[in-house]
Structures are given as C-alpha cells and as structure tokens.
Scaffold this active site. Structure first.
Site, PDB file in Angstrom:
ATOM      1  N   LYS A   1       0.848  -1.200   0.000  1.00 51.09           N
ATOM      2  CA  LYS A   1       0.000   0.000   0.000  1.00 51.09           C
ATOM      3  C   LYS A   1       0.885   1.252   0.000  1.00 51.09           C
ATOM      4  CE  LYS A   1      -3.776   2.521   0.747  1.00 51.09           C
ATOM      5  NZ  LYS A   1      -4.659   2.779  -0.406  1.00 51.09           N
ATOM      6  N   GLY A   2       0.517   2.246  -0.793  1.00 54.92           N
ATOM      7  CA  GLY A   2       1.314   3.461  -0.962  1.00 54.92           C
ATOM      8  C   GLY A   2       1.730   4.113   0.346  1.00 54.92           C
TER       9      GLY A   2
ATOM     10  N   ASN B   1     -13.145   3.466  -6.324  1.00 61.18           N
ATOM     11  CA  ASN B   1     -12.664   3.695  -4.968  1.00 61.18           C
ATOM     12  C   ASN B   1     -12.112   5.098  -4.849  1.00 61.18           C
ATOM     13  OD1 ASN B   1      -9.591   3.879  -4.307  1.00 61.18           O
ATOM     14  ND2 ASN B   1      -9.721   2.495  -6.075  1.00 61.18           N
TER      15      ASN B   1
ATOM     16  N   ASN C   1       5.638   1.032  -2.615  1.00 68.48           N
ATOM     17  CA  ASN C   1       4.979   2.073  -3.404  1.00 68.48           C
ATOM     18  C   ASN C   1       5.027   3.372  -2.595  1.00 68.48           C
ATOM     19  OD1 ASN C   1       2.464   3.753  -4.056  1.00 68.48           O
ATOM     20  ND2 ASN C   1       2.467   2.305  -5.752  1.00 68.48           N
TER      21      ASN C   1
ATOM     22  N   CYS D   1      -2.313   8.643  -8.491  1.00 70.77           N
ATOM     23  CA  CYS D   1      -3.561   8.379  -7.764  1.00 70.77           C
ATOM     24  C   CYS D   1      -4.580   9.475  -8.062  1.00 70.77           C
ATOM     25  CB  CYS D   1      -3.323   8.304  -6.263  1.00 70.77           C
ATOM     26  SG  CYS D   1      -4.860   8.017  -5.370  1.00 70.77           S
TER      27      CYS D   1
ATOM     28  N   LYS E   1       4.715   4.431 -11.684  1.00 71.50           N
ATOM     29  CA  LYS E   1       3.337   3.998 -11.988  1.00 71.50           C
ATOM     30  C   LYS E   1       2.554   5.137 -12.622  1.00 71.50           C
ATOM     31  CE  LYS E   1      -0.601   1.575  -9.912  1.00 71.50           C
ATOM     32  NZ  LYS E   1      -1.068   0.870  -8.704  1.00 71.50           N
TER      33      LYS E   1
ATOM     34  N   GLY F   1     -10.960  -3.007 -12.030  1.00 68.62           N
ATOM     35  CA  GLY F   1     -11.690  -4.245 -12.296  1.00 68.62           C
ATOM     36  C   GLY F   1     -11.754  -4.537 -13.786  1.00 68.62           C
TER      37      GLY F   1
ATOM     38  N   GLY G   1      -4.780  -6.679  -9.009  1.00 65.90           N
ATOM     39  CA  GLY G   1      -5.286  -5.752  -8.001  1.00 65.90           C
ATOM     40  C   GLY G   1      -6.649  -6.135  -7.464  1.00 65.90           C
TER      41      GLY G   1
END
Lengths: 276, 312
Positions: free
Chosen positions: B53-54, B77, B107, B138, B173, B225, B273
């Site tokens: 997790k970042g 999300n 990350n 993000c 990323k 997804g 993910g």
C-alpha cells in the site's frame, strides 16, 4: 480460527422466505470452516458471476456443526442486485464463502442483564449473541431483554428465535401494527430504570437512525454498548480500506477504522457522530 | 523428478534495474495491504512480488466515507491513500515482509516532488526492499498524485528527484487519465526510471438518483476491475512502443488468460489488483493457470511469449 477467515465452497440447503423480501439462506460447509462468533460475518459470492462484481457481507444468524459439516444460516433482506441474485439460489446450488471475519460481540462476562436492541434484519447477529450466551456458563443465568423494531408487523423477523432465548421480548413498529407504536429506541428508553451500569450491557444492530438515537441514550445513562455497523465492503479482510468508519479522535484530523477488520462490532463510545 | 523439472516452464522474468522476479505475477498497490493480511490464504513466497500500500512521509487518514462503490464489472474507490506512513512501515511491516523470499516493492508518494524524494531516501537502506514504485497517478488526492502524472514535465521531475534520492530500482506507476501515454512514458524513462507500471485507476463517478448525491464521499473515484482491462491493454501497448525499459501491465486482471494478454502485448510482468478482493487466492490461481497454459503448449519459458503480439 484463522485470523483472515478461510475460503470455502458452500452448498445451499434451503433459502426460505420468512417475510416479504426477507429470507434465510442455509448453507452447508465442510467441518474445517471456523467457528463464527456472534457479530462476525462472512463474505458471500453467489457463484462465479461478474455482476454483481463484489462479494457481499452478511452477519452470522446461526451456526452449528455436526460431525460431517457446518451449517451456516444467514438472515437477509432482498434490497439490491446482490440480494436479488441470492434470493434465486436453490437447494444444491453452490456459493463461495470467506469467513468468519471481523470482531464480534464480547461475551456477557460478568454482566447480569443484556439488552438487545435490533432494527429490521439487524436482529440477525443479536439472535446469534443470545443463542451463544445461553450455551455458555454465565450466559445461562443472564437476563436477556430484547427490543426489536421494524417498519410494520409483516417484516418483523427473528422473533420466534428470540422468544425462546430471551426473558423479555418487546416489539415496536413504526405504524403501530404490532407492539409499541414508535421507534425501538424509544421503547427501550421507557424501560431505562430497569437497566443500570455496570451490571447491564447493551448490544445493538440496526439502521443509522436507530444507532444514533441509541447512542444518545446510552451515553447519557453511562451504559456500555456494543454496536454492529454496516458499510459497503470490497475485500472483507482489511486491505481495501473501503469500509472506513469515522471514530472519535483527539485532533482535527479525522481518524477512521475498518468496519470489516476493526469491527463490525464497535464500542458505541468510539464512533464519531456523523450528522450528514 | 527430472521429468517434472523439464516440463515445468521457466517463469522467471526481468523487470529492469537488475530485478528478477520468480514469476511475472505481482500484487498491485492498495489491494494487498502489507502482505501479512493474505498470509492465511496463500503462500506469499510463491508470488512474483508484493507491492505494498502506498507510503507517504507521514501517516494519512484517507478520505471521508463512503469510499467505494460497485460498478458494472468493476468498482470505484476513493480511499485517499490512507497509510501507516513510511516510519511505521519500516518499523512494523518490513520484519515480516523480508522473510518471504519474494520481491518487496515499496509504493511511495508525496504531496510535493520534494516529499517523494524524502520517502525514497528513507527507504534506500532498508533491508529487504527490492525496489520502489513511484505513484504519480492516484486520482483521489488533491495534491501531488494525478496532476503530477498527467504532466510529462512534472512526471519527469519527480522521477529525477527520486532517482537522486535512492540507489534502489525505480518503477514509475502511470495514470491512464492522459491524452498520450507515450509522451509521459518517454519523459519518465529519460529521467531515469528502470521500469513503468500501468495503468492506475481511471477517474470515474457514480450518483444515487434518489438522494441525488454522489455515491462517493470524494465525489469522484478511481475505476478498477475487468471494466478497465481493454483500456489498460491498449495503454500498455502504446507504452511498450514508446520506451525501451520494461513495462508492467496492470488493469482488471482476473485470471491467467487476462495476464497472458498483457504479456503477449509486451508487458514483462503484471500486477493483480481488484481480483484480490473477490478472491484472496487470485494471484496463486493466476500463476498456476499460466504455468499450466505454457506447459500444455510445450512452451519452456514464459519470456517466449512476452511481446509476441502478431500484427501481420
């Protein structure tokens, strides 16, 4: 019990309607499935579907085991895409389950009286609590009083089970079709002189309006209350951080806990009052 | 046993910066916690890599709920990069992670380019950290994040700052919320990135028609997804053609067929993910499925399919 639950395939044994839009799904699981505590939940996926995409969380209504298998019962209300699909499950169908998950209700311990306050299908984990309390040492002598509310008589669920498990059972309906004409929290408030800390503990589960009203009462009276919360979830095991609930903090910076992992049962005192 | 050894395909892949993964399947940041949460479901040592997790310089509380919403074949999300902070990560999470024998990718993100550098510097000498993944993409935070990643100049600047701050291999990323991914990809490559990973989530929105309120507390969120997979695949294809460093494919991978599509398109590895939410054992199912697929076709090495997209 494994901390993050386990993944198992379950076989549907029955899926009976117990009231309009309310059903009990009975699932048979292998004996390796962990013993669920009252207030814990499972994530359920009705088969290998992509729509609905995410599994759904359900509190354990009842769970028992014989030699060869575990029998899990989920009481649910048909409200959306996921539960509509769930309602179509037939005997022999398979479901994917992850569980048991989360933190459940503390056992009665030294308490002399337990008060259960339930709204709608929120009755499910409280039935589980009463049932487990009756099976354990101090819980047998525990005086259990249940307050159960619903919009109308036709959708009052879980009463048959509570009648057998509780010393006193009181009912409230919004339309007065059965029992007290009003909210379940008001019905409980009228009986407050019977319940004093620290001998009395409150266990609750229901919609937000009920929980907020109950918080005001227990905070004023100094009653210890544990509440089971509901929030949209993706993973159920504490990694997606999607099911955050705001908790009281010291600073201006809001603080959150995860309903799936830190809950779903919380001490009422830690939850931030969100008046949105 | 000799027969088994011969028929089991080689799964090891290189993803740049001298990193060799035992197989091409990693976990995507934000979907796998700090690894330990999945230890009761899968053998973590079998993973190609774990991206945690970042991490930011200080802990972050995240966005106000509701934070997720289901969509058709996906989810939105808006978590808001809630995390324990880099110090707690080093003190509490690394002890477990470094025992696993798999690549551990930290990350990282910051509110400012300088803060990216500070987090990178702090992780530089931490035992067990294999690489950094720099999140410039993000969509759910107001400072840093997506704006940095959408601007090729800023993306390059952040990459250079992190490059200076650490000797660790750097994976950058990228966000899909850009017009031309090739421009950003090249800028990041020139700034010293060892590899790229993409895509982060696509910015999206969802509304409750009864209350007329957005479903998410943050109003907008990131879509992930299976719904995003075709977009992800197209952008990986574009990125692979734009740069010569390895590209890690991310976006809606649910099974080994999805993962293979990314490898064929040119990704050297993949990250899984949202599938972890649906099935905590998804990564292992994908690794095993990929091995079987290669075995059944007599392909001895997974690298033989990387970048084999036939456009004839």
């Amino acid at each position: 019990m494994k901390e993050g639950g386990q993944i198992e395939m379950g076989i549907v044994r029955s899926n009976d309607e117990v009231a309009p839009d309310h059903r009990i799904l009975a699932i048979e699981l292998p004996p390796s499935f962990g013993d669920g505590q009252p207030g814990q939940f499972v994530m359920l996926r009705p088969g290998e579907c992509r729509d609905p995409f995410l599994p759904r969380p359900f509190s354990i209504y009842t769970m028992d085991r014989d030699g060869e298998s575990v029998h899990l019962y989920l009481l649910y209300r048909v409200v959306g895409k996921g539960t509509v699909l769930m309602a179509s499950l037939r005997r022999g169908d398979t479901v994917m389950l992850l569980g048991p998950l989360g933190r459940g209700f503390d056992p009665p311990g030294e308490a002399e009286k337990a008060v259960l306050v339930a709204g709608g299908v929120g009755v499910a984990p409280l039935v589980c609590y009463a049932e487990r309390a009756r099976k354990t040492g101090s819980g047998r002598a525990l005086e259990i009083t249940a307050y159960v509310g619903a919009r109308t008589e036709g959708i009052l669920v879980g009463l048959d089970r509570l009648e057998a498990l509780c010393d006193v059972l009181k009912v409230a309906t919004d339309d007065g079709s059965r029992g007290y004409n009003g909210t379940v929290t008001e019905l409980f408030r009228r009986d407050l002189d019977k319940f004093r800390p620290p001998g009395s503990v409150v266990k609750a589960c229901g919609p937000k309006g009920m929980t907020d009203a109950l918080r005001d009462i227990v905070e004023r009276e100094g009653l210890y209350c544990q509440v089971s919360l509901e929030e949209r979830m993706a993973c159920g095991i504490g990694v997606c951080l999607g099911c955050a609930v705001r908790v009281k903090g010291d600073d201006a910076e809001p603080a959150y806990l995860r309903v799936c992992k830190d809950g779903p049962v919380f001490d009422m005192g830690v939850i931030y009052r969100d008046d949105r | 046993m000799t027969g088994d050894v011969l028929s089991t395909p080689n799964m090891a892949v290189s993803i740049g910066g001298g990193i060799v993964l035992k197989n091409p399947v990693m976990t995507a940041s934000g979907t796998f916690g700090y690894g330990e949460e999945f230890s009761s479901h899968i053998d973590l040592s079998r993973l190609g890599g774990i991206v945690v997790k970042g991490l930011s310089l200080r802990p972050r509380a995240g966005n106000r709920p509701p934070r997720i919403m289901e969509t058709s074949a996906g989810m939105l999300n808006a978590i808001g990069l809630e995390n324990v902070g880099v110090e707690a990560f080093i003190a509490e999470k690394m002890k477990f992670l470094r025992t696993l024998g798999t690549a551990i990718v930290a990350n990282i993100f910051g509110d400012t380019p300088k803060e990216y550098g500070s987090v990178a510097e702090r992780l530089n000498d931490v035992e067990g950290v294999t690489a950094l993944e720099v999140n410039i993409s993000c969509p759910n935070v107001k400072t840093g994040g997506v704006d940095l990643g959408a601007d090729p100049v800023m993306a390059g600047k952040v990459t250079r700052i992190v490059r200076k701050a650490t000797d660790l291999p750097i994976i950058v990323k990228l966000t899909p919320n850009v017009t031309d991914i090739g421009v950003v990809a090249r800028s990041v490559e020139e700034a010293g990135a060892d590899a790229l990973s993409l895509i982060n989530t696509l910015k999206g929105m969802s509304v409750d028609i009864e209350s007329r309120r957005p479903h998410l507390g943050n109003i907008t969120g990131g879509l992930s997804g299976p719904a995003v997979k075709p977009v992800a695949l197209r952008m990986v294809w574009e990125a692979v053609r734009a740069v010569s460093i390895p590209v890690i494919g991310i976006g809606g991978i649910m099974n080994h067929e999805d993962a293979l599509e990314f490898l064929i398109t040119g990704a050297s590895a993949v990250q899984v993910g949202t599938a972890n939410f649906i099935n905590p054992a998804a990564t292992i199912d994908i690794i095993e499925g990929m091995e079987r697929w290669l075995e059944n076709r007599g392909i001895a090495d997974v690298n033989q399919i990387v970048g084999t997209l036939d456009l004839s």
